[in-house]
Design a protein around this motif. Sequence first.
Motif, short mmCIF file in Angstrom:
data_model
loop_
_atom_site.label_atom_id
_atom_site.label_comp_id
_atom_site.label_asym_id
_atom_site.label_seq_id
_atom_site.Cartn_x
_atom_site.Cartn_y
_atom_site.Cartn_z
N GLY A 239 16.52 73.34 33.45
CA GLY A 239 16.66 74.75 33.91
C GLY A 239 17.98 74.91 34.59
N CYS A 240 18.77 74.07 34.49
CA CYS A 240 20.18 74.04 35.16
C CYS A 240 21.10 75.13 34.57
CB CYS A 240 20.59 72.52 35.34
SG CYS A 240 22.19 72.41 36.30
N ARG A 241 21.58 75.78 35.62
CA ARG A 241 22.47 76.84 34.99
C ARG A 241 23.85 76.12 34.98
NH1 ARG A 241 21.58 81.91 34.76
NH2 ARG A 241 23.50 82.76 35.54
N LEU A 242 24.61 76.35 34.13
CA LEU A 242 25.87 75.47 33.81
C LEU A 242 27.29 76.52 33.59
CD1 LEU A 242 24.84 73.14 30.86
CD2 LEU A 242 24.87 72.79 33.36
N ALA A 243 28.32 76.03 34.23
CA ALA A 243 29.69 77.01 33.95
C ALA A 243 30.66 75.81 33.94
CB ALA A 243 29.71 77.28 35.37
N ILE A 244 31.76 76.40 33.23
CA ILE A 244 32.91 75.89 33.18
C ILE A 244 33.89 76.51 34.02
CG2 ILE A 244 34.69 75.19 31.71
CD1 ILE A 244 32.74 74.72 29.59
N ALA A 245 34.62 75.65 34.75
CA ALA A 245 35.68 76.19 35.59
C ALA A 245 37.10 75.59 35.31
CB ALA A 245 35.32 76.25 36.96
N SER A 246 37.82 75.90 34.42
CA SER A 246 39.12 75.01 34.00
C SER A 246 40.36 75.57 34.47
CB SER A 246 38.92 74.91 32.59
OG SER A 246 40.12 74.23 32.01
N SER A 247 41.34 74.84 34.73
CA SER A 247 42.83 75.26 34.77
C SER A 247 43.43 75.58 33.54
CB SER A 247 43.44 74.29 35.82
OG SER A 247 43.01 74.18 37.09
N ALA A 248 42.90 75.29 32.43
CA ALA A 248 43.30 75.34 31.07
C ALA A 248 43.28 77.02 30.48
CB ALA A 248 42.75 74.77 30.32
N PRO A 249 43.94 77.48 29.83
CA PRO A 249 43.68 78.77 29.23
C PRO A 249 42.59 79.14 28.54
CG PRO A 249 45.91 78.06 28.44
CD PRO A 249 45.03 76.87 29.23
N ARG A 250 41.65 80.10 28.51
CA ARG A 250 40.59 80.19 27.81
C ARG A 250 40.40 80.01 26.40
NH1 ARG A 250 39.93 85.12 31.18
NH2 ARG A 250 40.74 86.34 29.43
N ASP A 251 41.65 80.18 25.48
CA ASP A 251 41.64 79.73 24.17
C ASP A 251 41.53 78.36 24.07
OD1 ASP A 251 42.14 82.30 23.46
OD2 ASP A 251 44.24 82.04 22.93
N ASN A 252 41.97 77.51 25.13
CA ASN A 252 41.86 76.18 24.91
C ASN A 252 40.35 75.57 25.27
OD1 ASN A 252 44.58 76.13 24.80
ND2 ASN A 252 44.78 74.68 26.42
N VAL A 253 39.63 76.33 26.13
CA VAL A 253 38.12 76.15 26.35
C VAL A 253 37.34 76.37 25.24
CG1 VAL A 253 36.44 76.64 28.04
CG2 VAL A 253 39.01 76.32 28.98
N ALA A 254 37.55 77.55 24.72
CA ALA A 254 36.86 78.26 23.91
C ALA A 254 36.94 77.13 22.53
CB ALA A 254 37.31 79.43 23.17
N GLN A 255 38.04 76.57 22.16
CA GLN A 255 38.38 75.76 21.14
C GLN A 255 37.53 74.54 21.07
OE1 GLN A 255 42.01 73.51 20.98
NE2 GLN A 255 42.17 73.58 18.63
N VAL A 256 37.58 73.94 22.30
CA VAL A 256 36.67 72.76 22.58
C VAL A 256 35.17 72.73 22.40
CG1 VAL A 256 36.12 70.72 24.35
CG2 VAL A 256 38.40 71.43 24.11
N LEU A 257 34.92 73.95 23.02
CA LEU A 257 33.35 74.48 22.85
C LEU A 257 33.10 74.57 21.50
CD1 LEU A 257 32.68 76.63 26.00
CD2 LEU A 257 32.75 74.07 25.87
N ARG A 258 33.71 75.27 20.83
CA ARG A 258 33.54 75.63 19.40
C ARG A 258 33.57 74.23 18.37
NH1 ARG A 258 36.99 75.76 15.23
NH2 ARG A 258 38.98 76.00 16.54
N LEU A 259 34.44 73.39 18.83
CA LEU A 259 34.51 72.27 17.98
C LEU A 259 33.26 71.24 18.24
CD1 LEU A 259 38.23 71.34 18.02
CD2 LEU A 259 37.03 72.21 16.09
N ALA A 260 33.14 71.45 19.71
CA ALA A 260 31.76 70.52 19.95
C ALA A 260 30.28 71.10 19.70
CB ALA A 260 32.07 70.13 21.47
N GLY A 261 30.55 72.23 19.38
CA GLY A 261 29.17 72.93 19.04
C GLY A 261 28.35 73.39 20.19
N ILE A 262 29.14 73.37 21.52
CA ILE A 262 28.22 73.48 22.66
C ILE A 262 28.59 75.06 23.27
CG2 ILE A 262 27.79 71.18 23.03
CD1 ILE A 262 30.20 71.14 24.88
N GLN A 263 29.27 76.09 22.61
CA GLN A 263 29.54 77.04 23.03
C GLN A 263 28.71 78.08 23.66
OE1 GLN A 263 29.80 76.21 19.92
NE2 GLN A 263 29.99 77.74 18.72
N ASP A 264 27.36 77.80 23.34
CA ASP A 264 26.06 78.58 23.89
C ASP A 264 25.39 78.19 25.03
OD1 ASP A 264 26.64 80.61 21.80
OD2 ASP A 264 25.41 79.65 20.32
N ASP A 265 25.88 76.70 25.44
CA ASP A 265 25.20 76.22 26.54
C ASP A 265 25.65 76.64 27.96
OD1 ASP A 265 23.58 74.72 24.84
OD2 ASP A 265 25.21 73.20 24.62
#
Length: 224
Positions: free
Chosen positions: A110-136
């Motif tokens: 039940g833990c709520r999760l966030a990403i807070a990155s200094s990287a551009p959102r496109d970089n973050v989205a790419q990693v999440l997509r490739l890892a298959g965790i974009q909905d987490d």
Amino acid sequence: MDATSEPIVIPAGVIFDMDGTIADTWQHHFEAYRELGRRFGQELSEEAFQRLFGTASSSVVTLLAGDDLTEEQIAGLAAEKEVLYRRLVEDDLRLTKGVRRLIACLRGHGCRLAIASSAPRDNVAQVLRLAGIQDDFDVILGEEDVSVTKPDPEIFLKSLQKLGLGADECWVIEDSLHGIRAAKAAGIFCVALTTTHNIDELGEADLVVDRPADLLERLDVAPG
């Protein structure tokens, strides 16, 4: 890690950095910046990049290309670097050990999760997509979402607001010195990974583990 340590209670929320925390991207960033630097006759050293890792790309671009560039020129070069970086990651994504299992465990409790990155959102989205965790993740913030980057705490304070949680209800998981200082400035318990720095350099964090898998072993996951 001390195997005799008491289990750690899972918090209401966890805020992840991305580079060096979810994905082991240090080498990809270094190679992209090094290629950019060579255009300006600069040979970026690993030591110099290590000190800057975790900061906004504009800081590294200024180091490589000089500080007489306009903001538009810096932004353009930073965008070119990110294209180079994403090409490397697309063919060679390296997740930190145990991060998928840690995320699944936290979500399952039940833990709520966030990403807070200094990287551009496109970089973050790419990693999440490739890892298959974009909905987490409930909240995803990148460099475009703040006016000041780490070590300023703005991105973590904004993450707390969007999660609807207080600083005492969350953890931050980081790997960089800038990120640790930002988390502590926001008043949040900080777990540091030794993915990009030695343990001796991470003394400002509240807890230091080698990889996400090691943190997972420390969690109290007994059924309630």
